[in-house]
Design a protein around this motif. Structure first.
Motif, PDB file in Angstrom:
ATOM      1  N   MET A   1       0.816  -1.122   0.258  1.00  0.00           N
ATOM      2  CA  MET A   1      -0.483  -0.026  -0.147  1.00  0.00           C
ATOM      3  C   MET A   1       0.614   1.224  -0.237  1.00  0.00           C
ATOM      4  O   MET A   1       1.825   1.477   0.644  1.00  0.00           O
ATOM      5  N   SER A   2       0.516   2.462  -0.894  1.00  0.00           N
ATOM      6  CA  SER A   2       1.520   3.384  -1.206  1.00  0.00           C
ATOM      7  C   SER A   2       0.939   3.829  -0.352  1.00  0.00           C
ATOM      8  O   SER A   2       0.094   3.927   0.993  1.00  0.00           O
ATOM      9  N   GLY A   3       2.369   5.113   0.400  1.00  0.00           N
ATOM     10  CA  GLY A   3       2.235   5.836   1.531  1.00  0.00           C
ATOM     11  C   GLY A   3       0.927   7.273   1.961  1.00  0.00           C
ATOM     12  O   GLY A   3       0.158   6.912   2.453  1.00  0.00           O
ATOM     13  N   HIS A   4       0.743   7.779   0.363  1.00  0.00           N
ATOM     14  CA  HIS A   4      -0.993   8.197   0.072  1.00  0.00           C
ATOM     15  C   HIS A   4      -1.639   7.435   0.363  1.00  0.00           C
ATOM     16  O   HIS A   4      -2.987   8.845   0.897  1.00  0.00           O
ATOM     17  N   THR A   5      -2.047   6.089   0.379  1.00  0.00           N
ATOM     18  CA  THR A   5      -2.803   5.178   0.670  1.00  0.00           C
ATOM     19  C   THR A   5      -3.331   5.487   1.916  1.00  0.00           C
ATOM     20  O   THR A   5      -4.097   5.613   2.378  1.00  0.00           O
ATOM     21  N   ARG A   6      -2.020   5.053   2.198  1.00  0.00           N
ATOM     22  CA  ARG A   6      -2.184   5.023   3.711  1.00  0.00           C
ATOM     23  C   ARG A   6      -2.767   6.282   4.929  1.00  0.00           C
ATOM     24  O   ARG A   6      -3.191   6.354   5.517  1.00  0.00           O
ATOM     25  N   PHE A   7      -2.152   7.498   4.251  1.00  0.00           N
ATOM     26  CA  PHE A   7      -2.677   8.584   5.173  1.00  0.00           C
ATOM     27  C   PHE A   7      -3.774   8.802   4.123  1.00  0.00           C
ATOM     28  O   PHE A   7      -4.476   9.278   5.004  1.00  0.00           O
ATOM     29  N   LEU A   8      -4.747   9.122   3.639  1.00  0.00           N
ATOM     30  CA  LEU A   8      -5.944   8.763   3.138  1.00  0.00           C
ATOM     31  C   LEU A   8      -6.951   7.999   4.105  1.00  0.00           C
ATOM     32  O   LEU A   8      -7.723   7.877   4.706  1.00  0.00           O
ATOM     33  N   ASP A   9      -6.730   6.664   4.315  1.00  0.00           N
ATOM     34  CA  ASP A   9      -7.370   5.472   4.777  1.00  0.00           C
ATOM     35  C   ASP A   9      -6.910   6.004   6.321  1.00  0.00           C
ATOM     36  O   ASP A   9      -8.054   5.931   7.064  1.00  0.00           O
ATOM     37  N   ASP A  10      -5.703   6.662   6.942  1.00  0.00           N
ATOM     38  CA  ASP A  10      -5.986   6.754   7.838  1.00  0.00           C
ATOM     39  C   ASP A  10      -7.024   8.103   8.576  1.00  0.00           C
ATOM     40  O   ASP A  10      -8.230   8.021   9.167  1.00  0.00           O
ATOM     41  N   ALA A  11      -6.497   9.128   7.283  1.00  0.00           N
ATOM     42  CA  ALA A  11      -7.251  10.147   7.882  1.00  0.00           C
ATOM     43  C   ALA A  11      -8.646  10.106   7.687  1.00  0.00           C
ATOM     44  O   ALA A  11     -10.281  10.267   8.299  1.00  0.00           O
ATOM     45  N   ALA A  12      -9.689   9.082   6.576  1.00  0.00           N
ATOM     46  CA  ALA A  12     -10.953   8.271   6.716  1.00  0.00           C
ATOM     47  C   ALA A  12     -11.125   7.453   7.557  1.00  0.00           C
ATOM     48  O   ALA A  12     -12.025   8.266   8.653  1.00  0.00           O
ATOM     49  N   ALA A  13     -10.307   7.001   7.680  1.00  0.00           N
ATOM     50  CA  ALA A  13     -10.952   6.207   9.853  1.00  0.00           C
ATOM     51  C   ALA A  13     -11.117   6.791  10.657  1.00  0.00           C
ATOM     52  O   ALA A  13     -11.877   7.211  11.887  1.00  0.00           O
ATOM     53  N   ARG A  14     -10.017   8.357  11.197  1.00  0.00           N
ATOM     54  CA  ARG A  14     -10.432   9.387  11.958  1.00  0.00           C
ATOM     55  C   ARG A  14     -11.883  10.521  11.770  1.00  0.00           C
ATOM     56  O   ARG A  14     -12.275  11.181  12.448  1.00  0.00           O
ATOM     57  N   GLY A  15     -12.695  10.039  10.363  1.00  0.00           N
ATOM     58  CA  GLY A  15     -13.181  11.907   9.798  1.00  0.00           C
ATOM     59  C   GLY A  15     -12.711  12.664   9.784  1.00  0.00           C
ATOM     60  O   GLY A  15     -13.397  13.913  10.194  1.00  0.00           O
ATOM     61  N   LEU A  16     -11.599  12.928   9.634  1.00  0.00           N
ATOM     62  CA  LEU A  16     -10.143  13.452   9.194  1.00  0.00           C
ATOM     63  C   LEU A  16     -11.172  14.218   7.703  1.00  0.00           C
ATOM     64  O   LEU A  16     -10.688  13.246   6.750  1.00  0.00           O
ATOM     65  N   ARG A  17     -11.565  15.384   7.436  1.00  0.00           N
ATOM     66  CA  ARG A  17     -11.676  16.151   5.958  1.00  0.00           C
ATOM     67  C   ARG A  17     -10.767  16.171   5.536  1.00  0.00           C
ATOM     68  O   ARG A  17      -9.540  17.323   6.327  1.00  0.00           O
ATOM     69  N   VAL A  18      -9.958  15.648   4.097  1.00  0.00           N
ATOM     70  CA  VAL A  18      -9.086  16.958   4.342  1.00  0.00           C
ATOM     71  C   VAL A  18      -9.090  16.838   2.637  1.00  0.00           C
ATOM     72  O   VAL A  18      -9.904  16.489   1.936  1.00  0.00           O
ATOM     73  N   GLU A  19      -7.884  17.779   1.974  1.00  0.00           N
ATOM     74  CA  GLU A  19      -8.168  18.601   0.844  1.00  0.00           C
ATOM     75  C   GLU A  19      -6.938  17.854  -0.346  1.00  0.00           C
ATOM     76  O   GLU A  19      -6.089  18.661   0.655  1.00  0.00           O
ATOM     77  N   VAL A  20      -6.531  16.614  -0.456  1.00  0.00           N
ATOM     78  CA  VAL A  20      -4.947  16.888  -1.511  1.00  0.00           C
ATOM     79  C   VAL A  20      -5.255  17.458  -2.419  1.00  0.00           C
ATOM     80  O   VAL A  20      -6.116  18.065  -3.762  1.00  0.00           O
ATOM     81  N   ALA A  21      -3.384  18.246  -2.796  1.00  0.00           N
ATOM     82  CA  ALA A  21      -3.657  19.153  -3.684  1.00  0.00           C
ATOM     83  C   ALA A  21      -1.827  18.652  -4.036  1.00  0.00           C
ATOM     84  O   ALA A  21      -1.323  18.359  -3.559  1.00  0.00           O
ATOM     85  N   ASP A  22      -2.041  18.353  -5.652  1.00  0.00           N
ATOM     86  CA  ASP A  22      -0.667  18.087  -6.472  1.00  0.00           C
ATOM     87  C   ASP A  22       0.022  19.404  -6.669  1.00  0.00           C
ATOM     88  O   ASP A  22      -0.319  20.165  -7.514  1.00  0.00           O
ATOM     89  N   ARG A  23       1.275  19.725  -5.758  1.00  0.00           N
ATOM     90  CA  ARG A  23       1.925  20.730  -5.976  1.00  0.00           C
ATOM     91  C   ARG A  23       3.524  20.570  -7.126  1.00  0.00           C
ATOM     92  O   ARG A  23       3.962  21.393  -6.722  1.00  0.00           O
ATOM     93  N   GLY A  24       3.602  19.568  -7.195  1.00  0.00           N
ATOM     94  CA  GLY A  24       4.684  18.399  -7.695  1.00  0.00           C
ATOM     95  C   GLY A  24       6.026  19.147  -6.786  1.00  0.00           C
ATOM     96  O   GLY A  24       5.735  19.536  -5.853  1.00  0.00           O
ATOM     97  N   ARG A  25       6.860  18.466  -7.694  1.00  0.00           N
ATOM     98  CA  ARG A  25       8.130  18.328  -6.333  1.00  0.00           C
ATOM     99  C   ARG A  25       8.530  20.203  -6.105  1.00  0.00           C
ATOM    100  O   ARG A  25       8.630  20.714  -6.652  1.00  0.00           O
ATOM    101  N   ALA A  26       8.827  19.959  -4.845  1.00  0.00           N
ATOM    102  CA  ALA A  26       9.318  21.398  -4.879  1.00  0.00           C
ATOM    103  C   ALA A  26      10.719  21.004  -3.844  1.00  0.00           C
ATOM    104  O   ALA A  26      11.533  20.239  -3.319  1.00  0.00           O
TER     105      ALA A  26
END
Length: 154
Positions: A1-26
């Motif tokens: 499972m990718s880190g991003h998927t783990r992030f989204l799954d954990d946020a959803a399990a906590r009921g935390l509203r997140v808005e993901v933005a693609d910002r490109g490499r910095a």
């Protein structure tokens, strides 16, 4: 499972509203902030800190500030804390530097958040080139974070 998927799954399990933005490499926090159209202080750095007992903790610090080691040591009740090498941080969290976030960490380490963080913030979303926007207070509540003055100006 990718880190991003783990992030989204954990946020959803906590009921935390997140808005993901693609910002490109910095190449810097300032560049990441510019890519997102926000101020550096609105980016919260998720720093992995090694406890003397071999465990770890997360320190959440605004982008325009740095950890105050004396304040954090006093709060944690220890004489020594340190930043682990990148490979150790990866092993402790499942995230590479630049993608680290307490959400979806392979181990749920304690979270300490600087008291100056408030409102809508951006933090790592588990993958290079992506950031997530969340409400700071909601994030701290869902992570059971200890909120205190743990930073100093850069």
């Amino acid at each position: 499972m990718s880190g991003h998927t783990r992030f989204l799954d954990d946020a959803a399990a906590r009921g935390l509203r997140v808005e993901v933005a693609d910002r490109g490499r910095a190449r810097s926090l300032e560049e990441a902030a510019a890519n997102l159209g926000i101020e550096p202080r609105e980016i919260v750095k998720s720093l992995v800190v090694r406890h003397p007992d071999g465990s770890f903790l997360f320190a959440l610090i605004p982008g325009d500030r740095q950890i105050s080691w004396p304040k954090l040591r006093k709060l944690v009740g220890v004489n020594r804390l340190s930043m682990p090498a990148a490979d150790v941080a990866l092993e402790a969290t499942g995230y590479e530097r630049g993608t680290i976030t307490p959400l979806g960490s392979t181990t749920a380490w304690p979270v300490y958040a600087d008291a100056s963080i408030s409102g809508r913030i951006s933090l790592g979303a588990g993958e290079h080139g992506r950031s997530a926007f969340v409400d700071a207070e909601e994030l701290f509540r869902t992570l059971d974070a200890t909120v205190a003055d743990i930073s100093d100006p850069l």
